[in-house]
Design a protein around this motif. Structure first.
Motif, PDB file in Angstrom:
ATOM      1  N   ALA A 114      37.420  30.997  46.687  1.00 18.57           N
ATOM      2  CA  ALA A 114      38.183  29.966  47.469  1.00 18.57           C
ATOM      3  C   ALA A 114      39.627  29.955  46.822  1.00 18.57           C
ATOM      4  CB  ALA A 114      37.432  28.546  47.382  1.00 18.57           C
ATOM      5  N   HIS A 115      39.967  29.906  45.674  1.00 11.63           N
ATOM      6  CA  HIS A 115      41.264  29.463  44.811  1.00 11.63           C
ATOM      7  C   HIS A 115      41.965  30.512  44.118  1.00 11.63           C
ATOM      8  CE1 HIS A 115      40.495  25.207  46.332  1.00 11.63           C
ATOM      9  NE2 HIS A 115      39.116  25.569  45.620  1.00 11.63           N
ATOM     10  N   PRO A 116      42.442  31.506  44.844  1.00 13.09           N
ATOM     11  CA  PRO A 116      43.148  32.754  44.043  1.00 13.09           C
ATOM     12  C   PRO A 116      43.672  32.152  42.965  1.00 13.09           C
ATOM     13  CG  PRO A 116      43.234  32.969  46.531  1.00 13.09           C
ATOM     14  CD  PRO A 116      42.832  31.575  46.311  1.00 13.09           C
ATOM     15  N   THR A 117      44.474  31.111  42.803  1.00 12.77           N
ATOM     16  CA  THR A 117      45.303  30.925  41.632  1.00 12.77           C
ATOM     17  C   THR A 117      44.133  30.822  40.406  1.00 12.77           C
ATOM     18  OG1 THR A 117      45.006  28.563  41.940  1.00 12.77           O
ATOM     19  CG2 THR A 117      47.023  29.618  43.070  1.00 12.77           C
ATOM     20  N   LEU A 118      42.930  30.782  40.501  1.00 15.08           N
ATOM     21  CA  LEU A 118      42.000  30.689  39.389  1.00 15.08           C
ATOM     22  C   LEU A 118      41.918  32.227  38.971  1.00 15.08           C
ATOM     23  CD1 LEU A 118      40.107  28.807  37.763  1.00 15.08           C
ATOM     24  CD2 LEU A 118      38.233  29.263  39.507  1.00 15.08           C
ATOM     25  N   ILE A 119      42.346  33.103  39.532  1.00 14.16           N
ATOM     26  CA  ILE A 119      42.448  34.285  39.049  1.00 14.16           C
ATOM     27  C   ILE A 119      43.422  34.559  37.854  1.00 14.16           C
ATOM     28  CG2 ILE A 119      42.798  36.767  39.648  1.00 14.16           C
ATOM     29  CD1 ILE A 119      41.123  36.291  42.245  1.00 14.16           C
ATOM     30  N   GLU A 120      44.573  33.957  38.506  1.00 16.07           N
ATOM     31  CA  GLU A 120      45.598  34.043  37.534  1.00 16.07           C
ATOM     32  C   GLU A 120      45.294  33.190  36.111  1.00 16.07           C
ATOM     33  OE1 GLU A 120      48.855  32.374  39.570  1.00 16.07           O
ATOM     34  OE2 GLU A 120      48.852  33.614  41.344  1.00 16.07           O
ATOM     35  N   LYS A 121      44.639  32.286  36.217  1.00 15.79           N
ATOM     36  CA  LYS A 121      44.354  31.339  35.177  1.00 15.79           C
ATOM     37  C   LYS A 121      43.303  32.290  34.092  1.00 15.79           C
ATOM     38  CE  LYS A 121      42.401  27.151  33.059  1.00 15.79           C
ATOM     39  NZ  LYS A 121      42.049  25.833  33.536  1.00 15.79           N
ATOM     40  N   ILE A 122      42.496  33.002  34.793  1.00 20.82           N
ATOM     41  CA  ILE A 122      41.389  33.891  34.222  1.00 20.82           C
ATOM     42  C   ILE A 122      42.125  34.922  33.446  1.00 20.82           C
ATOM     43  CG2 ILE A 122      39.561  35.209  34.407  1.00 20.82           C
ATOM     44  CD1 ILE A 122      38.410  33.329  36.584  1.00 20.82           C
ATOM     45  N   THR A 123      43.146  35.490  34.190  1.00 21.52           N
ATOM     46  CA  THR A 123      43.664  36.600  33.532  1.00 21.52           C
ATOM     47  C   THR A 123      44.624  36.198  32.460  1.00 21.52           C
ATOM     48  OG1 THR A 123      43.768  37.559  35.795  1.00 21.52           O
ATOM     49  CG2 THR A 123      45.480  38.280  34.431  1.00 21.52           C
ATOM     50  N   LYS A 124      45.363  35.136  32.488  1.00 18.25           N
ATOM     51  CA  LYS A 124      46.037  34.825  31.485  1.00 18.25           C
ATOM     52  C   LYS A 124      45.429  34.337  30.112  1.00 18.25           C
ATOM     53  CE  LYS A 124      49.527  32.455  34.098  1.00 18.25           C
ATOM     54  NZ  LYS A 124      50.436  31.331  34.444  1.00 18.25           N
ATOM     55  N   LEU A 125      44.073  33.929  30.244  1.00 17.74           N
ATOM     56  CA  LEU A 125      43.065  33.523  29.295  1.00 17.74           C
ATOM     57  C   LEU A 125      42.689  34.941  28.622  1.00 17.74           C
ATOM     58  CD1 LEU A 125      41.000  30.875  30.781  1.00 17.74           C
ATOM     59  CD2 LEU A 125      42.711  30.462  28.708  1.00 17.74           C
ATOM     60  N   VAL A 126      42.362  35.871  29.271  1.00 16.84           N
ATOM     61  CA  VAL A 126      41.729  37.033  28.663  1.00 16.84           C
ATOM     62  C   VAL A 126      42.751  37.991  28.013  1.00 16.84           C
ATOM     63  CG1 VAL A 126      39.655  36.950  29.772  1.00 16.84           C
ATOM     64  CG2 VAL A 126      41.462  38.230  30.902  1.00 16.84           C
ATOM     65  N   ASN A 127      44.128  37.730  28.407  1.00 15.90           N
ATOM     66  CA  ASN A 127      45.095  38.739  27.934  1.00 15.90           C
ATOM     67  C   ASN A 127      45.953  38.200  26.752  1.00 15.90           C
ATOM     68  OD1 ASN A 127      44.762  40.897  29.969  1.00 15.90           O
ATOM     69  ND2 ASN A 127      46.172  39.682  31.376  1.00 15.90           N
TER      70      ASN A 127
END
Length: 127
Positions: A114-127
Motif C-alpha cells: 500500500a505504501h511503496p515508500t516503506l520499501i525505501e525505508k527497509i532498503t536503507k535499513l538493510v544496506n
C-alpha cells in the motif's frame, strides 16, 4: 488456528496464474493483503521489525523460487496443492525463524504494497 503466509501479489499471480489453480485452491491465497493494507495504512513498524521483515521476505522469496518449478511440473492439481501446502509450511517456519509472527509479516507485507515508500525505508535499513 493454522497460520499462513500472505505471499506477495506477484508470487500469488505466478502460483495461481501459471499453474491454473483457483484462488480457493490454495490456503495462502485466501488472505486479502489489500484488506489488511486498508486497515493498517497508518501502522508504524520498528526498525528491528523491518529488518526482520527484509530477512523473512528473502527467505520466503527463496522458498517460492524453490517450489515454483516443482509446482509447474506437477502431474496433477492435487499434487500442486500438496506442494503449495508444503511451501506454505516452509514459509511459516522461515518467517518465524526471524522472530516475526506470521501476522506481523502479513501486516508489513500489506503495508509495503500500500505504501511503496516503506520499501525505501527497509532498503536503507538493510544496506
Amino acid at each position: 488456528m493454522k497460520k499462513q503466509i500472505t505471499i506477495t501479489l506477484s508470487t500469488a499471480t505466478l502460483l495461481l496464474g501459471t499453474f491454473g489453480l483457483n484462488a480457493h485452491a490454495t490456503p495462502a491465497a485466501t488472505s486479502s493483503p489489500l484488506h489488511v493494507a486498508q486497515t493498517t495504512a497508518t501502522a508504524s513498524f520498528s526498525d528491528q521489525e523491518l529488518i526482520a521483515y527484509a530477512k523473512a521476505s528473502q527467505k520466503v522469496n527463496d522458498i517460492s523460487a524453490q517450489y515454483a518449478p516443482k509446482i509447474e511440473t506437477a502431474a496433477s492439481e492435487a499434487e500442486q496443492r500438496i506442494l503449495l501446502q508444503q511451501a506454505d509450511q516452509d514459509m511459516v517456519r522461515a518467517v518465524r525463524s526471524t522472530d516475526l509472527s506470521v501476522e506481523k509479516f502479513n501486516t508489513i507485507t500489506a503495508a509495503v504494497q500500500a505504501h511503496p515508500t516503506l520499501i525505501e525505508k527497509i532498503t536503507k535499513l538493510v544496506n
